[in-house]
Design a protein around this motif. Structure first.
Motif, PDB file in Angstrom:
ATOM      1  N   GLY A   4       0.785  -1.233   0.238  1.00 22.23           N
ATOM      2  CA  GLY A   4      -0.004  -0.004   0.029  1.00 22.23           C
ATOM      3  C   GLY A   4       0.740   1.185  -0.090  1.00 22.23           C
ATOM      4  N   LEU A   5       1.803   1.414   0.977  1.00 26.45           N
ATOM      5  CA  LEU A   5       2.566   2.424   0.971  1.00 26.45           C
ATOM      6  C   LEU A   5       3.753   2.625  -0.140  1.00 26.45           C
ATOM      7  CD1 LEU A   5       2.670   3.052   4.890  1.00 26.45           C
ATOM      8  CD2 LEU A   5       1.438   4.110   3.136  1.00 26.45           C
ATOM      9  N   PHE A   6       4.464   1.563  -0.266  1.00 29.97           N
ATOM     10  CA  PHE A   6       5.568   1.578  -0.883  1.00 29.97           C
ATOM     11  C   PHE A   6       5.448   0.730  -2.215  1.00 29.97           C
ATOM     12  CE2 PHE A   6       6.780   1.654   3.406  1.00 29.97           C
ATOM     13  CZ  PHE A   6       7.713   2.874   3.376  1.00 29.97           C
ATOM     14  N   GLY A   7       4.231   0.404  -2.754  1.00 39.38           N
ATOM     15  CA  GLY A   7       4.247   0.001  -4.392  1.00 39.38           C
ATOM     16  C   GLY A   7       4.679  -1.117  -4.416  1.00 39.38           C
ATOM     17  N   LEU A   8       5.087  -2.404  -3.834  1.00 37.54           N
ATOM     18  CA  LEU A   8       5.697  -3.500  -3.921  1.00 37.54           C
ATOM     19  C   LEU A   8       4.668  -4.513  -4.680  1.00 37.54           C
ATOM     20  CD1 LEU A   8       8.180  -2.542  -2.287  1.00 37.54           C
ATOM     21  CD2 LEU A   8       8.296  -4.910  -1.612  1.00 37.54           C
ATOM     22  N   LYS A   9       4.879  -5.334  -5.521  1.00 32.70           N
ATOM     23  CA  LYS A   9       4.283  -6.313  -6.160  1.00 32.70           C
ATOM     24  C   LYS A   9       3.803  -7.457  -5.060  1.00 32.70           C
ATOM     25  CE  LYS A   9       5.567  -5.466 -11.076  1.00 32.70           C
ATOM     26  NZ  LYS A   9       6.076  -6.141 -12.171  1.00 32.70           N
ATOM     27  N   ALA A  10       2.659  -7.812  -5.267  1.00 34.58           N
ATOM     28  CA  ALA A  10       2.375  -9.038  -4.383  1.00 34.58           C
ATOM     29  C   ALA A  10       3.208 -10.049  -3.870  1.00 34.58           C
ATOM     30  CB  ALA A  10       0.761  -9.687  -4.806  1.00 34.58           C
ATOM     31  N   ALA A  11       3.653 -10.671  -4.929  1.00 30.51           N
ATOM     32  CA  ALA A  11       4.734 -11.833  -4.725  1.00 30.51           C
ATOM     33  C   ALA A  11       5.995 -11.297  -4.046  1.00 30.51           C
ATOM     34  CB  ALA A  11       5.238 -12.412  -5.986  1.00 30.51           C
ATOM     35  N   ALA A  12       6.739 -10.057  -4.569  1.00 34.09           N
ATOM     36  CA  ALA A  12       7.774  -9.461  -3.701  1.00 34.09           C
ATOM     37  C   ALA A  12       7.348  -9.068  -2.182  1.00 34.09           C
ATOM     38  CB  ALA A  12       8.291  -8.404  -4.513  1.00 34.09           C
ATOM     39  N   ALA A  13       6.187  -8.554  -1.946  1.00 33.97           N
ATOM     40  CA  ALA A  13       5.802  -8.091  -0.656  1.00 33.97           C
ATOM     41  C   ALA A  13       5.461  -9.214   0.278  1.00 33.97           C
ATOM     42  CB  ALA A  13       4.397  -7.510  -0.892  1.00 33.97           C
ATOM     43  N   SER A  14       4.938 -10.169  -0.467  1.00 30.86           N
ATOM     44  CA  SER A  14       4.844 -11.615   0.506  1.00 30.86           C
ATOM     45  C   SER A  14       5.967 -12.166   1.030  1.00 30.86           C
ATOM     46  CB  SER A  14       4.025 -12.758  -0.412  1.00 30.86           C
ATOM     47  OG  SER A  14       2.786 -12.248  -0.663  1.00 30.86           O
ATOM     48  N   ALA A  15       7.067 -12.325   0.033  1.00 32.02           N
ATOM     49  CA  ALA A  15       8.371 -12.868   0.428  1.00 32.02           C
ATOM     50  C   ALA A  15       9.223 -11.927   1.410  1.00 32.02           C
ATOM     51  CB  ALA A  15       9.336 -12.990  -1.007  1.00 32.02           C
ATOM     52  N   THR A  16       9.020 -10.514   1.115  1.00 34.88           N
ATOM     53  CA  THR A  16       9.641  -9.501   2.028  1.00 34.88           C
ATOM     54  C   THR A  16       9.392  -9.293   3.343  1.00 34.88           C
ATOM     55  OG1 THR A  16      10.298  -8.283  -0.175  1.00 34.88           O
ATOM     56  CG2 THR A  16      10.290  -7.221   2.134  1.00 34.88           C
ATOM     57  N   SER A  17       7.929  -9.446   3.671  1.00 32.04           N
ATOM     58  CA  SER A  17       6.962  -9.443   4.731  1.00 32.04           C
ATOM     59  C   SER A  17       7.462 -10.622   5.571  1.00 32.04           C
ATOM     60  CB  SER A  17       5.730  -9.370   4.658  1.00 32.04           C
ATOM     61  OG  SER A  17       5.037 -10.475   4.139  1.00 32.04           O
ATOM     62  N   LEU A  18       7.572 -12.014   4.981  1.00 25.88           N
ATOM     63  CA  LEU A  18       7.988 -13.077   5.730  1.00 25.88           C
ATOM     64  C   LEU A  18       9.401 -13.103   6.460  1.00 25.88           C
ATOM     65  CD1 LEU A  18       5.972 -15.851   3.943  1.00 25.88           C
ATOM     66  CD2 LEU A  18       5.591 -15.123   6.233  1.00 25.88           C
ATOM     67  N   VAL A  19      10.278 -12.797   5.458  1.00 27.99           N
ATOM     68  CA  VAL A  19      11.733 -12.738   5.770  1.00 27.99           C
ATOM     69  C   VAL A  19      11.894 -11.312   6.859  1.00 27.99           C
ATOM     70  CG1 VAL A  19      14.092 -11.963   4.880  1.00 27.99           C
ATOM     71  CG2 VAL A  19      12.566 -13.516   3.466  1.00 27.99           C
ATOM     72  N   GLY A  31       8.958 -17.826  -4.860  1.00 21.52           N
ATOM     73  CA  GLY A  31       7.922 -17.170  -5.762  1.00 21.52           C
ATOM     74  C   GLY A  31       8.051 -15.748  -6.082  1.00 21.52           C
ATOM     75  N   GLY A  32       8.934 -14.900  -5.180  1.00 18.33           N
ATOM     76  CA  GLY A  32       9.081 -13.653  -5.390  1.00 18.33           C
ATOM     77  C   GLY A  32      10.143 -12.880  -4.896  1.00 18.33           C
ATOM     78  N   GLN A  33      10.919 -12.227  -5.300  1.00 15.98           N
ATOM     79  CA  GLN A  33      12.278 -11.644  -4.851  1.00 15.98           C
ATOM     80  C   GLN A  33      12.015 -10.912  -3.678  1.00 15.98           C
ATOM     81  OE1 GLN A  33      14.425  -9.716  -8.119  1.00 15.98           O
ATOM     82  NE2 GLN A  33      16.274  -9.339  -6.726  1.00 15.98           N
ATOM     83  N   VAL A  34      12.848 -11.039  -2.624  1.00 12.62           N
ATOM     84  CA  VAL A  34      12.938 -10.029  -1.520  1.00 12.62           C
ATOM     85  C   VAL A  34      13.465  -8.780  -1.904  1.00 12.62           C
ATOM     86  CG1 VAL A  34      13.664 -10.023   0.824  1.00 12.62           C
ATOM     87  CG2 VAL A  34      13.136 -12.038   0.013  1.00 12.62           C
ATOM     88  N   ASP A  35      12.720  -7.778  -1.471  1.00 12.98           N
ATOM     89  CA  ASP A  35      13.209  -6.169  -1.637  1.00 12.98           C
ATOM     90  C   ASP A  35      13.666  -6.072  -0.563  1.00 12.98           C
ATOM     91  OD1 ASP A  35      13.540  -3.430  -1.753  1.00 12.98           O
ATOM     92  OD2 ASP A  35      11.587  -3.294  -3.018  1.00 12.98           O
ATOM     93  N   TRP A  36      15.273  -6.198  -0.342  1.00  8.75           N
ATOM     94  CA  TRP A  36      16.041  -5.993   0.883  1.00  8.75           C
ATOM     95  C   TRP A  36      16.205  -4.424   1.208  1.00  8.75           C
ATOM     96  CZ3 TRP A  36      16.773  -9.647   3.757  1.00  8.75           C
ATOM     97  CH2 TRP A  36      17.010 -11.049   3.146  1.00  8.75           C
ATOM     98  N   SER A  37      16.010  -3.596   0.070  1.00 10.31           N
ATOM     99  CA  SER A  37      15.929  -2.237   0.471  1.00 10.31           C
ATOM    100  C   SER A  37      14.962  -1.887   1.062  1.00 10.31           C
ATOM    101  CB  SER A  37      15.989  -1.189  -0.921  1.00 10.31           C
ATOM    102  OG  SER A  37      14.656  -1.364  -1.465  1.00 10.31           O
ATOM    103  N   ALA A  38      13.872  -2.405   1.415  1.00  9.43           N
ATOM    104  CA  ALA A  38      12.844  -1.985   2.248  1.00  9.43           C
ATOM    105  C   ALA A  38      12.539  -3.029   3.390  1.00  9.43           C
ATOM    106  CB  ALA A  38      11.275  -2.260   1.480  1.00  9.43           C
ATOM    107  N   GLY A  39      13.064  -4.433   3.044  1.00 10.61           N
ATOM    108  CA  GLY A  39      12.920  -5.451   4.131  1.00 10.61           C
ATOM    109  C   GLY A  39      14.016  -5.194   5.437  1.00 10.61           C
ATOM    110  N   LEU A  40      15.287  -4.603   5.084  1.00  9.66           N
ATOM    111  CA  LEU A  40      16.119  -4.805   5.979  1.00  9.66           C
ATOM    112  C   LEU A  40      15.842  -3.654   6.947  1.00  9.66           C
ATOM    113  CD1 LEU A  40      19.683  -5.139   3.924  1.00  9.66           C
ATOM    114  CD2 LEU A  40      18.766  -6.593   6.058  1.00  9.66           C
ATOM    115  N   PRO A  41      15.542  -2.322   6.715  1.00  2.00           N
ATOM    116  CA  PRO A  41      15.142  -1.405   7.651  1.00  2.00           C
ATOM    117  C   PRO A  41      13.995  -1.834   8.313  1.00  2.00           C
ATOM    118  CG  PRO A  41      15.443  -0.220   5.559  1.00  2.00           C
ATOM    119  CD  PRO A  41      15.536  -1.804   5.304  1.00  2.00           C
ATOM    120  N   LEU A  42      13.075  -2.381   7.902  1.00  2.00           N
ATOM    121  CA  LEU A  42      11.952  -2.889   8.514  1.00  2.00           C
ATOM    122  C   LEU A  42      12.466  -3.882   9.679  1.00  2.00           C
ATOM    123  CD1 LEU A  42       9.231  -3.404   6.086  1.00  2.00           C
ATOM    124  CD2 LEU A  42       8.880  -1.930   8.064  1.00  2.00           C
ATOM    125  N   MET A  43      13.150  -5.007   9.253  1.00  2.00           N
ATOM    126  CA  MET A  43      13.734  -6.140   9.985  1.00  2.00           C
ATOM    127  C   MET A  43      14.542  -5.414  11.240  1.00  2.00           C
ATOM    128  SD  MET A  43      16.351  -9.018   8.868  1.00  2.00           S
ATOM    129  CE  MET A  43      15.301  -9.429   7.284  1.00  2.00           C
TER     130      MET A  43
END
Length: 250
Positions: free
Chosen positions: A34-49, A195-207
């Motif tokens: 919603g806020l950062f515009g990631l596609k569903a597959a990438a967002a799913s992988a990034t959120s779980l990681v 199924g979807g590449q992790v977006d580390w630029s968004a995932g790492l700060p969140l993590m």
């Protein structure tokens, strides 16, 4: 600016969800799409990681405090792990609208069950009671596992509700939920990363923010366990689940 915002969001979510037995993957999923515009597959992988390291830290801290009921947690996991795998395989065949409707009904029913349960039931030591308890724990594990496998959510809402309905109290329920979610999220992450590449630029700060929150939450739980807030945890979570269910339905 973006990195600082993501870190702050991760800290707030990490503290809140570990304190109340969630994983946060569903919240991260919504923020990333919603806020950062990631596609569903990438967002799913990034959120779980993103959710997994904070869950591990939170579960370890709760374990050291002796709050985790591994017996019930393992009963859930025996059913949850296969359900994650099945959900990941079936995800491409299930329409999003059907899935949202089913999850909405499940969450609303569980929330109502928590509010209508007059008092916390004691875990039954009789053979028939043990069989019923195992089946009930397995059912909650399956529902939570399907949420992880199909949509990349953590499944924490179903797991925490199930633990309260099984008779666990306040922070013992949230601690055990965190323990269960570690293994469910790890399994789901493997499938969704494929199924979807992790977006580390968004995932790492969140993590990083979530990891700090996971360190804070168990210590905060230790303090709150001696206050009156524990009396309001179950009805509050019940109302929250009903609201989540209604939101999913509409």
């Amino acid at each position: 600016m973006r990195l600082g915002l993501l870190g702050a969001i991760g800290l707030i979510i990490g503290t809140f969800v570990i304190l109340f037995g969630g994983g946060g993957a569903a919240i991260y999923l919504g923020i990333l799409t919603g806020l950062f515009g990631l596609k569903a597959a990438a967002a799913s992988a990034t959120s779980l990681v993103t959710a997994l390291p904070s869950l591990i830290i939170g579960a370890w801290s709760y374990y050291r405090q002796g709050k985790i009921n591994t017996k019930i947690g393992n009963r859930m996991l025996l059913a949850a792990i296969p359900a994650v795998v099945v959900g990941a395989v079936l995800s491409k065949y299930i329409p999003a609208n059907v899935y949202k409707w089913l999850i909405g009904v499940v969450l609303a029913v569980l929330g109502c069950g928590m509010l209508l349960q007059k008092k916390t039931q004691k875990l039954d030591s009789k053979p028939t009671g043990q069989i019923y308890e195992k089946l009930e724990a397995a059912l909650y594990g399956i529902l939570g596992g399907l949420m992880v496998g199909i949509a990349g959510m953590s499944g924490g809402a179903v797991i925490i509700a199930g633990l309260f309905l099984l008779g666990l109290q306040d922070f013992q329920a949230t601690a055990t939920s965190t323990y269960v979610l570690v293994f469910m999220t790890a399994t789901g992450a493997l499938f969704h990363i494929a199924g979807g590449q992790v977006d580390w630029s968004a995932g790492l700060p969140l993590m990083i923010g979530a990891l700090l929150g996971a360190i804070i939450a168990p210590q905060l739980a230790k303090i709150l366990a001696n206050t009156k807030i524990t009396k309001y945890m179950k009805p509050t979570i019940g109302i929250f689940l009903i609201l989540l269910g209604i939101k999913s339905l509409f």
